[in-house]
Write a protein that holds these residues in place. Structure first.
Motif, PDB file in Angstrom:
ATOM      1  N   SER A  30     -18.524 -46.364  43.282  1.00  0.00           N
ATOM      2  CA  SER A  30     -18.587 -45.709  41.668  1.00  0.00           C
ATOM      3  C   SER A  30     -17.400 -46.146  40.815  1.00  0.00           C
ATOM      4  N   LYS A  31     -16.314 -46.392  41.556  1.00  0.00           N
ATOM      5  CA  LYS A  31     -15.246 -46.935  40.699  1.00  0.00           C
ATOM      6  C   LYS A  31     -15.534 -48.519  40.336  1.00  0.00           C
ATOM      7  N   ALA A  32     -16.010 -49.156  41.293  1.00  0.00           N
ATOM      8  CA  ALA A  32     -16.360 -50.591  41.220  1.00  0.00           C
ATOM      9  C   ALA A  32     -17.328 -50.796  40.108  1.00  0.00           C
ATOM     10  N   PRO A  69     -29.895 -30.968  46.539  1.00  0.00           N
ATOM     11  CA  PRO A  69     -30.910 -31.137  45.685  1.00  0.00           C
ATOM     12  C   PRO A  69     -31.310 -30.087  44.788  1.00  0.00           C
ATOM     13  N   LEU A  70     -32.109 -30.317  43.990  1.00  0.00           N
ATOM     14  CA  LEU A  70     -32.780 -29.106  43.339  1.00  0.00           C
ATOM     15  C   LEU A  70     -33.745 -28.512  44.097  1.00  0.00           C
ATOM     16  N   PRO A  71     -33.816 -27.019  44.297  1.00  0.00           N
ATOM     17  CA  PRO A  71     -34.767 -26.396  45.179  1.00  0.00           C
ATOM     18  C   PRO A  71     -36.286 -26.800  45.124  1.00  0.00           C
ATOM     19  N   VAL A  84     -29.641 -37.513  33.308  1.00  0.00           N
ATOM     20  CA  VAL A  84     -28.849 -36.793  34.192  1.00  0.00           C
ATOM     21  C   VAL A  84     -28.732 -35.183  34.372  1.00  0.00           C
ATOM     22  N   ILE A  85     -29.048 -34.609  35.649  1.00  0.00           N
ATOM     23  CA  ILE A  85     -28.952 -33.139  35.689  1.00  0.00           C
ATOM     24  C   ILE A  85     -27.366 -32.874  36.424  1.00  0.00           C
ATOM     25  N   GLY A  86     -26.647 -32.138  35.481  1.00  0.00           N
ATOM     26  CA  GLY A  86     -25.376 -31.742  35.843  1.00  0.00           C
ATOM     27  C   GLY A  86     -24.349 -32.495  35.267  1.00  0.00           C
ATOM     28  N   GLY A  87     -23.701 -31.999  34.067  1.00  0.00           N
ATOM     29  CA  GLY A  87     -22.566 -32.554  33.503  1.00  0.00           C
ATOM     30  C   GLY A  87     -20.953 -32.419  34.191  1.00  0.00           C
ATOM     31  N   GLY A  88     -21.121 -32.517  35.754  1.00  0.00           N
ATOM     32  CA  GLY A  88     -20.006 -32.360  36.388  1.00  0.00           C
ATOM     33  C   GLY A  88     -19.472 -33.846  36.551  1.00  0.00           C
ATOM     34  N   VAL A  89     -18.701 -33.920  37.603  1.00  0.00           N
ATOM     35  CA  VAL A  89     -17.956 -35.482  37.897  1.00  0.00           C
ATOM     36  C   VAL A  89     -18.735 -36.493  37.846  1.00  0.00           C
ATOM     37  N   ILE A  90     -19.855 -36.331  38.863  1.00  0.00           N
ATOM     38  CA  ILE A  90     -20.838 -37.551  39.263  1.00  0.00           C
ATOM     39  C   ILE A  90     -21.574 -37.737  38.071  1.00  0.00           C
ATOM     40  N   GLY A  91     -22.210 -36.678  37.310  1.00  0.00           N
ATOM     41  CA  GLY A  91     -22.988 -36.725  36.358  1.00  0.00           C
ATOM     42  C   GLY A  91     -22.223 -37.845  35.072  1.00  0.00           C
ATOM     43  N   MET A  92     -20.997 -37.445  34.974  1.00  0.00           N
ATOM     44  CA  MET A  92     -20.202 -38.162  33.731  1.00  0.00           C
ATOM     45  C   MET A  92     -19.876 -39.322  34.264  1.00  0.00           C
ATOM     46  N   GLU A  93     -19.435 -39.705  35.598  1.00  0.00           N
ATOM     47  CA  GLU A  93     -18.933 -41.004  35.733  1.00  0.00           C
ATOM     48  C   GLU A  93     -20.153 -41.811  35.833  1.00  0.00           C
ATOM     49  N   LEU A  94     -21.415 -41.713  36.566  1.00  0.00           N
ATOM     50  CA  LEU A  94     -22.443 -42.534  36.478  1.00  0.00           C
ATOM     51  C   LEU A  94     -23.140 -42.573  35.457  1.00  0.00           C
ATOM     52  N   VAL A 116     -28.418 -33.169  31.044  1.00  0.00           N
ATOM     53  CA  VAL A 116     -28.745 -31.533  31.136  1.00  0.00           C
ATOM     54  C   VAL A 116     -27.801 -30.854  31.887  1.00  0.00           C
ATOM     55  N   GLU A 117     -27.082 -29.928  31.403  1.00  0.00           N
ATOM     56  CA  GLU A 117     -25.947 -29.197  31.940  1.00  0.00           C
ATOM     57  C   GLU A 117     -26.457 -27.672  31.887  1.00  0.00           C
ATOM     58  N   PHE A 118     -26.294 -27.042  32.990  1.00  0.00           N
ATOM     59  CA  PHE A 118     -26.571 -25.470  32.930  1.00  0.00           C
ATOM     60  C   PHE A 118     -25.722 -24.642  32.048  1.00  0.00           C
ATOM     61  N   GLY A 156     -25.985 -25.902  28.450  1.00  0.00           N
ATOM     62  CA  GLY A 156     -26.504 -24.451  28.330  1.00  0.00           C
ATOM     63  C   GLY A 156     -28.226 -24.351  28.730  1.00  0.00           C
ATOM     64  N   HIS A 157     -28.642 -25.506  29.213  1.00  0.00           N
ATOM     65  CA  HIS A 157     -29.780 -25.598  29.701  1.00  0.00           C
ATOM     66  C   HIS A 157     -30.153 -25.619  30.969  1.00  0.00           C
ATOM     67  N   LYS A 158     -31.252 -24.485  31.486  1.00  0.00           N
ATOM     68  CA  LYS A 158     -31.601 -24.719  32.801  1.00  0.00           C
ATOM     69  C   LYS A 158     -33.002 -25.452  33.085  1.00  0.00           C
ATOM     70  N   SER A 165     -27.198 -34.532  40.016  1.00  0.00           N
ATOM     71  CA  SER A 165     -25.568 -34.353  40.285  1.00  0.00           C
ATOM     72  C   SER A 165     -25.183 -32.783  40.171  1.00  0.00           C
ATOM     73  N   ILE A 166     -25.723 -32.021  40.913  1.00  0.00           N
ATOM     74  CA  ILE A 166     -25.474 -30.684  40.759  1.00  0.00           C
ATOM     75  C   ILE A 166     -24.585 -29.699  41.814  1.00  0.00           C
ATOM     76  N   GLY A 167     -23.860 -30.909  42.444  1.00  0.00           N
ATOM     77  CA  GLY A 167     -22.753 -30.323  43.449  1.00  0.00           C
ATOM     78  C   GLY A 167     -23.387 -31.192  44.792  1.00  0.00           C
ATOM     79  N   ARG A 168     -22.435 -30.900  45.647  1.00  0.00           N
ATOM     80  CA  ARG A 168     -22.579 -31.388  47.169  1.00  0.00           C
ATOM     81  C   ARG A 168     -22.664 -30.226  48.124  1.00  0.00           C
ATOM     82  N   GLY A 225      -7.283 -33.399  39.971  1.00  0.00           N
ATOM     83  CA  GLY A 225      -8.505 -33.983  40.022  1.00  0.00           C
ATOM     84  C   GLY A 225      -8.660 -34.860  38.962  1.00  0.00           C
ATOM     85  N   VAL A 226      -9.604 -35.812  39.122  1.00  0.00           N
ATOM     86  CA  VAL A 226      -9.342 -36.904  38.303  1.00  0.00           C
ATOM     87  C   VAL A 226     -11.144 -37.239  37.907  1.00  0.00           C
ATOM     88  N   VAL A 227     -11.682 -37.601  36.642  1.00  0.00           N
ATOM     89  CA  VAL A 227     -12.679 -38.074  36.454  1.00  0.00           C
ATOM     90  C   VAL A 227     -12.565 -39.401  35.772  1.00  0.00           C
TER      91      VAL A 227
HETATM   92  P1  NAI Z   1     -19.695 -31.022  40.133  1.00  0.00           P
HETATM   93  O1  NAI Z   1     -19.786 -29.743  40.792  1.00  0.00           O
HETATM   94  O2  NAI Z   1     -18.648 -31.699  39.757  1.00  0.00           O
HETATM   95  O3  NAI Z   1     -20.889 -30.812  38.805  1.00  0.00           O
HETATM   96  C1  NAI Z   1     -22.102 -29.962  38.853  1.00  0.00           C
HETATM   97  C2  NAI Z   1     -22.587 -29.817  37.706  1.00  0.00           C
HETATM   98  O4  NAI Z   1     -23.903 -29.453  37.748  1.00  0.00           O
HETATM   99  C3  NAI Z   1     -21.737 -28.586  37.202  1.00  0.00           C
HETATM  100  O5  NAI Z   1     -21.319 -28.789  35.901  1.00  0.00           O
HETATM  101  C4  NAI Z   1     -22.645 -27.315  37.112  1.00  0.00           C
HETATM  102  O6  NAI Z   1     -22.572 -26.445  36.313  1.00  0.00           O
HETATM  103  C5  NAI Z   1     -24.003 -28.186  37.171  1.00  0.00           C
HETATM  104  N1  NAI Z   1     -25.160 -27.625  37.500  1.00  0.00           N
HETATM  105  C6  NAI Z   1     -25.445 -26.923  38.663  1.00  0.00           C
HETATM  106  N2  NAI Z   1     -26.479 -26.590  38.819  1.00  0.00           N
HETATM  107  C7  NAI Z   1     -27.424 -27.144  37.958  1.00  0.00           C
HETATM  108  C8  NAI Z   1     -28.699 -26.872  37.254  1.00  0.00           C
HETATM  109  N3  NAI Z   1     -29.716 -26.295  38.021  1.00  0.00           N
HETATM  110  N4  NAI Z   1     -28.939 -27.621  36.218  1.00  0.00           N
HETATM  111  C9  NAI Z   1     -28.289 -28.295  35.465  1.00  0.00           C
HETATM  112  N5  NAI Z   1     -26.878 -28.188  35.675  1.00  0.00           N
HETATM  113  C10 NAI Z   1     -26.602 -27.512  36.975  1.00  0.00           C
HETATM  114  O7  NAI Z   1     -20.769 -31.618  41.180  1.00  0.00           O
HETATM  115  P2  NAI Z   1     -20.998 -33.356  41.391  1.00  0.00           P
HETATM  116  O8  NAI Z   1     -20.843 -33.837  39.953  1.00  0.00           O
HETATM  117  O9  NAI Z   1     -22.375 -33.433  41.924  1.00  0.00           O
HETATM  118  O10 NAI Z   1     -20.113 -33.817  42.265  1.00  0.00           O
HETATM  119  C11 NAI Z   1     -19.800 -33.194  43.657  1.00  0.00           C
HETATM  120  C12 NAI Z   1     -18.405 -33.263  44.115  1.00  0.00           C
HETATM  121  O11 NAI Z   1     -18.089 -34.457  44.532  1.00  0.00           O
HETATM  122  C13 NAI Z   1     -17.571 -32.603  43.226  1.00  0.00           C
HETATM  123  O12 NAI Z   1     -17.230 -31.315  44.065  1.00  0.00           O
HETATM  124  C14 NAI Z   1     -16.564 -33.676  43.355  1.00  0.00           C
HETATM  125  O13 NAI Z   1     -15.191 -33.119  43.611  1.00  0.00           O
HETATM  126  C15 NAI Z   1     -16.713 -34.841  43.870  1.00  0.00           C
HETATM  127  N6  NAI Z   1     -16.644 -36.034  43.094  1.00  0.00           N
HETATM  128  C16 NAI Z   1     -15.396 -36.315  42.876  1.00  0.00           C
HETATM  129  C17 NAI Z   1     -15.147 -37.581  42.098  1.00  0.00           C
HETATM  130  C18 NAI Z   1     -13.767 -37.810  41.683  1.00  0.00           C
HETATM  131  O14 NAI Z   1     -12.853 -37.107  42.112  1.00  0.00           O
HETATM  132  N7  NAI Z   1     -13.627 -38.494  40.476  1.00  0.00           N
HETATM  133  C19 NAI Z   1     -16.383 -38.182  41.908  1.00  0.00           C
HETATM  134  C20 NAI Z   1     -17.650 -37.852  41.987  1.00  0.00           C
HETATM  135  C21 NAI Z   1     -17.691 -36.834  42.813  1.00  0.00           C
END
Ligand code: NAI
Ligand code: FAD
Length: 465
Positions: A49-51, A149-151, A178-188, A202-204, A234-236, A269-272, A347-349
């Protein structure tokens, strides 16, 4: 084959644990089901991902900023095949490096799925079905995690994809959802936005990167909107469907309004989730809780010779957290008294600007009822940032109101990923904001923003603001 320690899984948790065990004189084996070592991080996570983040950042700099720097070039074009090929080369160099380190440290690498026969016996099943059995005094489980995955919409790996497929696309998507505005969603998401895709997130929840200090998510929203990314906070998400040539995503806001998006790829990208499939935990009586392997403060499971580290146990799913835990367990085996300071795992994004954080967030301090002071310093007031045209972002320091001890460092801005180490160092040594504000910081550097934010926190007297 008899070992002192067998490590199951070769990600940053497992391979670091194995090296530290070998350094401490234990006869060590590492078991990995894939042909290459390095786990999620090296093969399909941090490194690739960093590459791509770096390549796409070079592209946008050339496209949008070279002319202002006085560098005239013909309009640059994306060669996605070459970009992915370079990324794969970077991965190969890194995973080969781990294989070299295993040899150097005389660690036996066993390729295949490791599963418990009993607490001292592990069966390794290779792809061709060949089985090898080893005995070991101790076991470290470091089997990591997999995308959630989404259920209602499992990954089809074609249009409904996880980060693994998003790192291997053969074309620049027209519309990357992109579903999930967390780390993976924002990076990729930012990778493809820079390469020219329309990107919609789209972020919940109501904010991006919601586990970090709230101010960072707000600023990240602002700067990634400038990049052209669209957001539905704020979207499901209610449905995701691969219709053949496209993917259709439906989501609902809190007020009941619905949206429908059509794109060529949908990254979920809703978590791992922790990964223990095929490990045979039942053979040793270990039961997972919410997928995680329960461990005590020594990272020991309920079985006295079996330990677990990294993404498969509680805590942040980060490579450097897994590494610290690998070292911690190995050193305990040698009778040492190691320590992991979880609050100070940064923690770093890796968006641009980068986001980096350590310690308490302002929201946590409020919840805990702790009296605190805030010092902010914006990048736009920094000579170094103006010179490089990286003026987005800020440094925010949180310090104890009475003692001035630094409680949190939150940065969004150029090179934040490297700067956060200074925050960790200061907090490890329990520095006050005044301590840091009185240290000489080279000029002109981005780190001057940390000094200035500390001046702002300690006595509300930044120099350049
Ligand atoms: P995340 O936990 O960072 O973000 C998931 C996002 O999805 C959250 O904002 C959450 O509110 C949202 N979400 C959850 N369910 C949802 C739904 N049904 N609909 C819409 N939004 C929903 O998880 P992410 O991005 O998948 O990454 C997984 C793990 O990998 C993270 O815990 C992170 O620590 C690690 N990671 C770390 C990186 C870094 O250190 N730079 C880069 C990429 C991943
Ligand atoms: P893993 O790296 O997941 O390794 C586990 C290994 O165990 C795998 O190789 C697996 O094949 C193997 N295994 C599983 N079961 C068995 C079995 N029964 N037998 C044999 N082998 C088995 N973290 C950061 O800190 N910084 C980042 O920049 C970053 N970027 C990321 C980007 C992406 C796209 C992703 C997906 C993750 C990212 N992460 C990042 C998170 C990081 O990759 C993980 O936190 C880290 O890899 C966890 O390490 P681990 O050793 O616990 O497990």
């Amino acid at each position: 084959m008899q070992y002192n320690v067998a490590v199951i899984g070769s990600g940053p948790g497992g391979y670091v644990a194995a090296i530290r065990c070998a350094q401490l004189g234990f006869k060590t084996a590492i078991i990995e089901k894939y042909d290459t070592l390095g786990g999620t991080c090296l093969n399909v996570g941090c490194i690739p991902s960093k590459a791509l983040l770096d390549s796409s950042e070079h592209f946008i700099t050339a496209k949008e900023h070279f002319a202002e720097h006085g560098i005239d070039i013909p309009a640059p074009k994306v060669n996605i095949t070459q970009m992915i090929k370079r990324k794969s080369g970077v991965v190969k160099a890194n995973v080969d490096g781990i294989a070299f380190l295993m040899k150097k440290n005389k660690i036996d690498v066993l390729t295949g799925v490791g599963s418990f026969v009993d607490k001292n016996t592990i069966k390794v099943t290779a792809k061709d079905g060949k089985e090898t059995t080893i005995t070991t005094e101790r076991v470290i489980i470091a089997t990591g995690s997999k995308p959630t995955p989404l259920p209602f919409a499992p990954f089809d790996k074609k249009r409904i994809i996880s980060s693994t497929e998003a790192l291997e696309l053969k074309e620049v998507p027209k519309h990357f959802i992109v579903i999930g505005g967390g780390v993976i969603g924002m990076e990729l998401g930012s990778v493809y936005a820079r390469l020219g895709s329309k990107v919609t997130v789209v972020e919940f929840l109501d904010s991006l990167i919601p586990t970090m200090d709230g101010s960072l998510g707000k600023e990240l929203l602002k700067v990634t909107k400038k990049l052209g990314m669209d957001f539905f906070l704020g979207h499901k998400v209610t449905s995701v469907q691969n219709t053949g040539n496209e993917v259709v995503v439906k989501a609902e806001a809190k007020d009941g309004k619905t949206i429908e998006l059509k794109g060529d790829y949908c990254l979920v990208s809703i978590g791992r989730r922790p990964y223990t499939d095929g490990l045979g935990l039942d053979k040793v009586g270990i039961e997972t809780v919410k997928g995680q392997i329960p461990v005590d403060e020594h990272l020991k499971t309920k079985v006295d010779n079996i330990y677990a580290i990294g993404d498969v146990v509680r805590g942040a799913m980060l490579a450097h957290k897994a590494e610290e835990e690998g070292t911690f367990v190995a050193e305990q085996f040698a009778g040492q008294k190691p320590h992991v300071h979880y609050l100070l795992i940064p923690g770093v994004v890796y968006t641009w600007p980068e986001v980096a954080s350590v310690g308490y967030t302002e929201e946590q301090l409020k919840t805990d009822g702790k009296a605190y002071k805030v010092g902010n310093f914006p990048y736009k007031a920094l000579g170094r940032a103006r010179a490089s045209m990286d003026t987005d972002g800020f440094v925010k320091i949180l310090a104890d109101k009475q003692t001035d001890e630094i409680l949190g460092v939150h940065i969004i801005g150029a090179r934040a990923a490297d700067m956060i180490a200074a925050g960790v160092t200061a907090m490890e040594f329990r520095a006050s904001a005044e301590d840091v504000s009185r240290m000489s910081h080279a000029h002109p550097t981005y780190m001057e923003a940390v000094k200035e934010a500390c001046l702002a926190a300690t006595a509300n007297r930044p120099i350049h603001l």
